[in-house]
Design an enzyme around this catalytic site. Structure first.
Site: not given
Length: 250
Positions: A10, A13, A60, A139, A151, A154-155
């Site tokens: 990732g 950016r 991917d 996060s 999310y 996942a985090k």
């Protein structure tokens, strides 16, 4: 000191780009991986223009064959990747009663399956080199956040994986840590502002009022933390979740 090769997923950016450029400034060779090679190429070009060495790769990370090829290409062209930043991620925010199973699974696939596949492919190089730094992006949402059941799951999962990596790989000279950013000004936080119908300026101003240091974070704030965790001197820091959020998180 040995010149290290780093992989940043990732990396095209935001936080990933900032970490890629910081690692290059630290003297590492950097493989910038993103879904589209042309996106990653922009960051790689900035690194090479500044005198660094970088490689842009499209992959991917939810596909094992794609990951294995990407990591193999990095090892062949830049040297064994012994520093890894698992940064790739997506958001598909929705309230629980509206979130679809596809939205839930898509977020877990990128954040968890992607993390697992890239880490598994890189760890063999780290073990052979007797040195490794695995840094994964968690996060503050791991503690729970409205509209982010997928999310947050996942985090939180990344934190458990990180601690497991640390336990299994520590004896090979490999550390594993997670960085849990708070509010960072990125495309993702812009998307969140759009989802709730606020301008980004109002969104950041409101967030800053809740942060003890009275400002929102920048991608460079996370890059500084990643630079330390990737360093030779961080060899006794492992299995930790470091909240980079402008204040304490419970």
């Amino acid at each position: 000191m040995t010149q290290r090769t780093a992989i940043v997923t990732g990396g095209a950016r935001g936080i990933g780009a900032a970490i890629s450029e910081r690692f290059a400034a630290d003297g590492m060779k950097v493989a910038v991986i993103d879904l589209k090679q042309e996106d990653a190429a922009e960051v790689a070009e900035r690194i090479t223009a500044a005198g660094g060495e970088a490689l842009a790769i499209g992959a991917d990370i939810t596909d094992e064959a794609s990951v294995d090829k990407a990591v193999g290409d990095v090892a062949e062209k830049l040297g064994p990747p012994t520093v890894l930043v698992n940064n790739a991620g997506i958001i598909k925010d929705n309230m629980l009663f509206k979130m679809t199973a596809a939205e839930f699974q898509a977020v877990l696939a990128v954040h968890l399956t992607g993390n697992f596949l890239v880490t598994k492919a890189c760890q063999q190089h780290m073990v052979e080199e007797k040195f490794g730094r695995i840094i994964s992006m968690s996060s503050t949402s791991a503690l729970g956040n409205r509209g982010q059941a997928n999310y947050s799951a996942a985090k939180a999962g990344i934190q458990g994986m990180t601690k497991t990596y640390a336990i299994e790989l520590g004896k090979f000279g490999v550390t594993a840590n997670a960085i849990a950013p708070g509010f960072i000004e990125t495309d993702m936080t812009r998307a969140t502002a759009e989802r709730i119908g606020m301008s980004f300026e109002d969104f950041t101003a409101g967030a800053a009022k809740q942060i003890p240091v009275a400002r929102t974070g920048k991608p460079e704030d996370i890059a500084h933390a990643a630079s330390f965790l990737a360093s030779e001197g961080a060899g006794f820091v492992s299995g930790q979740v470091i909240y980079v959020a402008g204040g304490p998180k419970n």
